[in-house]
Design an enzyme around this catalytic site. Structure first.
Site, PDB file in Angstrom:
ATOM      1  N   ALA A  38      15.925 -31.280  20.630  1.00 50.92           N
ATOM      2  CA  ALA A  38      15.048 -32.449  20.686  1.00 50.92           C
ATOM      3  C   ALA A  38      15.681 -33.585  19.904  1.00 50.92           C
ATOM      4  O   ALA A  38      16.192 -33.382  18.796  1.00 50.92           O
ATOM      5  CB  ALA A  38      13.675 -32.114  20.110  1.00 50.92           C
ATOM      6  N   LEU A  63      15.012 -36.454  17.745  1.00 52.69           N
ATOM      7  CA  LEU A  63      13.893 -36.916  16.925  1.00 52.69           C
ATOM      8  C   LEU A  63      13.847 -38.437  16.788  1.00 52.69           C
ATOM      9  O   LEU A  63      12.997 -38.968  16.078  1.00 52.69           O
ATOM     10  CB  LEU A  63      13.959 -36.257  15.546  1.00 52.69           C
ATOM     11  CG  LEU A  63      13.858 -34.724  15.559  1.00 52.69           C
ATOM     12  CD1 LEU A  63      13.864 -34.178  14.147  1.00 52.69           C
ATOM     13  CD2 LEU A  63      12.609 -34.265  16.312  1.00 52.69           C
ATOM     14  N   TYR A 122      13.772 -31.243   4.824  1.00 55.60           N
ATOM     15  CA  TYR A 122      14.288 -32.601   4.679  1.00 55.60           C
ATOM     16  C   TYR A 122      13.878 -33.187   3.328  1.00 55.60           C
ATOM     17  O   TYR A 122      12.982 -32.678   2.646  1.00 55.60           O
ATOM     18  CB  TYR A 122      13.751 -33.505   5.793  1.00 55.60           C
ATOM     19  CG  TYR A 122      14.089 -33.057   7.195  1.00 55.60           C
ATOM     20  CD1 TYR A 122      15.307 -32.449   7.480  1.00 55.60           C
ATOM     21  CD2 TYR A 122      13.197 -33.248   8.241  1.00 55.60           C
ATOM     22  CE1 TYR A 122      15.624 -32.045   8.770  1.00 55.60           C
ATOM     23  CE2 TYR A 122      13.498 -32.855   9.537  1.00 55.60           C
ATOM     24  CZ  TYR A 122      14.705 -32.252   9.796  1.00 55.60           C
ATOM     25  OH  TYR A 122      15.015 -31.851  11.071  1.00 55.60           O
ATOM     26  N   ARG A 123      14.500 -34.307   2.967  1.00 55.40           N
ATOM     27  CA  ARG A 123      14.074 -34.998   1.758  1.00 55.40           C
ATOM     28  C   ARG A 123      12.658 -35.536   1.944  1.00 55.40           C
ATOM     29  O   ARG A 123      12.243 -35.840   3.075  1.00 55.40           O
ATOM     30  CB  ARG A 123      15.031 -36.146   1.435  1.00 55.40           C
ATOM     31  CG  ARG A 123      16.387 -35.679   0.946  1.00 55.40           C
ATOM     32  CD  ARG A 123      17.105 -36.783   0.191  1.00 55.40           C
ATOM     33  NE  ARG A 123      18.519 -36.484   0.004  1.00 55.40           N
ATOM     34  CZ  ARG A 123      19.337 -37.188  -0.764  1.00 55.40           C
ATOM     35  NH1 ARG A 123      18.883 -38.264  -1.391  1.00 55.40           N
ATOM     36  NH2 ARG A 123      20.612 -36.862  -0.891  1.00 55.40           N
ATOM     37  N   GLY A 156      21.202 -32.934  -4.816  1.00 58.32           N
ATOM     38  CA  GLY A 156      21.485 -31.819  -5.709  1.00 58.32           C
ATOM     39  C   GLY A 156      21.907 -30.588  -4.934  1.00 58.32           C
ATOM     40  O   GLY A 156      21.737 -30.518  -3.712  1.00 58.32           O
ATOM     41  N   HIS A 157      22.455 -29.632  -5.646  1.00 49.26           N
ATOM     42  CA  HIS A 157      22.812 -28.346  -5.077  1.00 49.26           C
ATOM     43  C   HIS A 157      22.425 -27.250  -6.063  1.00 49.26           C
ATOM     44  O   HIS A 157      21.973 -27.528  -7.176  1.00 49.26           O
ATOM     45  CB  HIS A 157      24.310 -28.288  -4.755  1.00 49.26           C
ATOM     46  CG  HIS A 157      24.710 -29.142  -3.584  1.00 49.26           C
ATOM     47  ND1 HIS A 157      24.307 -28.861  -2.296  1.00 49.26           N
ATOM     48  CD2 HIS A 157      25.450 -30.277  -3.519  1.00 49.26           C
ATOM     49  CE1 HIS A 157      24.800 -29.778  -1.478  1.00 49.26           C
ATOM     50  NE2 HIS A 157      25.491 -30.652  -2.189  1.00 49.26           N
ATOM     51  N   ASP A 167      19.167 -21.835  -4.465  1.00 49.73           N
ATOM     52  CA  ASP A 167      18.982 -22.074  -3.031  1.00 49.73           C
ATOM     53  C   ASP A 167      18.215 -20.940  -2.352  1.00 49.73           C
ATOM     54  O   ASP A 167      17.222 -21.168  -1.667  1.00 49.73           O
ATOM     55  CB  ASP A 167      20.334 -22.237  -2.342  1.00 49.73           C
ATOM     56  CG  ASP A 167      20.927 -23.623  -2.533  1.00 49.73           C
ATOM     57  OD1 ASP A 167      20.348 -24.422  -3.282  1.00 49.73           O
ATOM     58  OD2 ASP A 167      21.979 -23.896  -1.941  1.00 49.73           O
TER      59      ASP A 167
END
Length: 368
Positions: free
Chosen positions: A64, A66, A89-90, A130-131, A161
């Site tokens: 799709a 978006l 998502y953010r 960030g990670h 994570d």
């Protein structure tokens, strides 16, 4: 379909790392997961398959755009028929697409809206990048990782994570599904990897409160500083892991290594010298030789295997701990249930939104 979550419908907005991992677990447990992916989203611009594709098993995939109003409308219709929406998502991205919780509330009051980010949906860090290493750094956990004489060691991306993110998302979804049985209503789950990682450190916080946690310079139990809980190099460059925490295992370890009159192992001042003694012992033979020596000795001593070796280890073969999916070796679904049959992992399959809507809205499409 099979598994304890059979009948639960999940829409996954394709993201990175912990987002597909959480949906892989939901699919393994039997949920009907439909992944929304941008057109051509299965490969990078240079045509190389997506590195996360190994976590896409068990899904149906819908492409799709978006940015297209018609596609957004169809995705909204699909979400309205789901039990769970997962997005990573953010903050604000889904709202700008018209797919935020408030926009969907009227059409989908039953929807469990699971949102996963590094810092959470609120606070001054919410929009910051960030990670895993950054989330661990601010929780105090990274400072606690690795031996005292070396810099802190990032634990791949496993703790924040996947431990603090995808695992907590799955827990949140299961809890919200249970709560919905009594309320009849969905709710929003705010999964912050930093929050989850902090909870995973509950034991260390408890030790700190009890005065059993030392400054990093002195080393701590479980961080690799203790000679009885660390790894040692062997003559061939392989490694042996030692986890002889309890006295019974410690005594078996030093007896097998033929270490005479070792110092008090709980005296931290003895740790460097004791580590050197054990290191010299392990360096005298190959890893395979030490495996043979410790075979049948219950001392919490194991070889450090690479990925290829781990899939062939007797434990893995006896438990069928790995499966092949389209030629890729992958961990088998977990945990295991006495009655519910876990789904045999299959590769992701492509479909279109109309086919899924027809199925979900058809005569046989009702939920449990």
């Amino acid at each position: 379909m099979s598994g304890p979550l059979t009948g639960v419908r999940v829409v996954e907005m394709l993201g990175l790392g912990p987002t597909p991992h959480s949906c892989m677990m939901l699919a393994d447990l039997g949920a009907d997961v439909v992944q929304i992916r941008r057109p051509g989203g299965s490969a990078s611009p240079d045509g190389v398959p997506d590195a996360d594709a190994g976590m896409w098993r068990g899904r149906r995939v819908v492409e799709a755009d978006l940015k297209d109003a018609d596609d957004i409308s169809r995705v909204r219709e699909l979400i309205a028929g789901a039990d769970v929406l997962v997005e990573g998502y953010r903050p604000g991205v889904m709202e700008r697409l018209g797919l935020g919780p408030d926009a969907l509330a009227a059409a989908a009051p039953q929807l469990i809206y699971a949102r996963m980010t590094g810092w959470g949906q609120s606070g001054s860090y919410a929009l910051a990048a960030g990670h895993d290493i950054n989330y661990l750094a601010v929780t105090g956990l990274l400072n606690a990782m690795g031996p005292a004489d070396r810099p802190p060691v990032p634990p791949l991306s496993l703790v924040a994570d996947f431990g603090g993110g995808s695992m907590f998302l799955v827990v949140g979804v299961l809890a919200a599904l249970h709560e919905r049985h009594s309320s009849g209503r969905g709710q929003v789950i705010d999964v912050a990897m930093t929050d989850g990682a902090g909870v995973l450190g509950a034991l260390q916080w408890s030790w700190k409160a009890a005065g059993r946690w030392a400054d990093r310079a002195d080393g701590n139990l479980l961080d690799g500083s203790a000679p009885f809980y660390t790894t040692y190099a062997c003559a061939d460059g392989g490694y042996i892991a030692v986890g002889a925490l309890e006295d019974i295992f410690w005594h078996r370890l030093i007896d097998t290594l033929e270490v005479d009159d070792p110092p008090d192992r709980w005296d931290r001042a003895s740790w460097p010298g004791l580590t050197q003694t054990l290191a010299a012992r392990f360096a005298s033979r190959t890893r395979a030789e030490w495996e043979s020596v410790f075979d049948g000795v219950d001392a919490c001593v194991t070889p450090v295997l690479d990925f290829g070796e781990s899939a062939k280890h007797p434990y893995a073969t006896e438990r069928a701990s790995y499966v092949e999916v389209e030629g890729m070796t992958q961990p088998a679904p977990a945990p295991r249930f006495s009655r519910s049959t876990m789904r045999t992992p299959l590769a992701a399959t492509s479909t279109d939104v109309t086919a899924v809507l027809d199925e979900w809205q058809g005569p046989a499409g009702g939920r449990r």
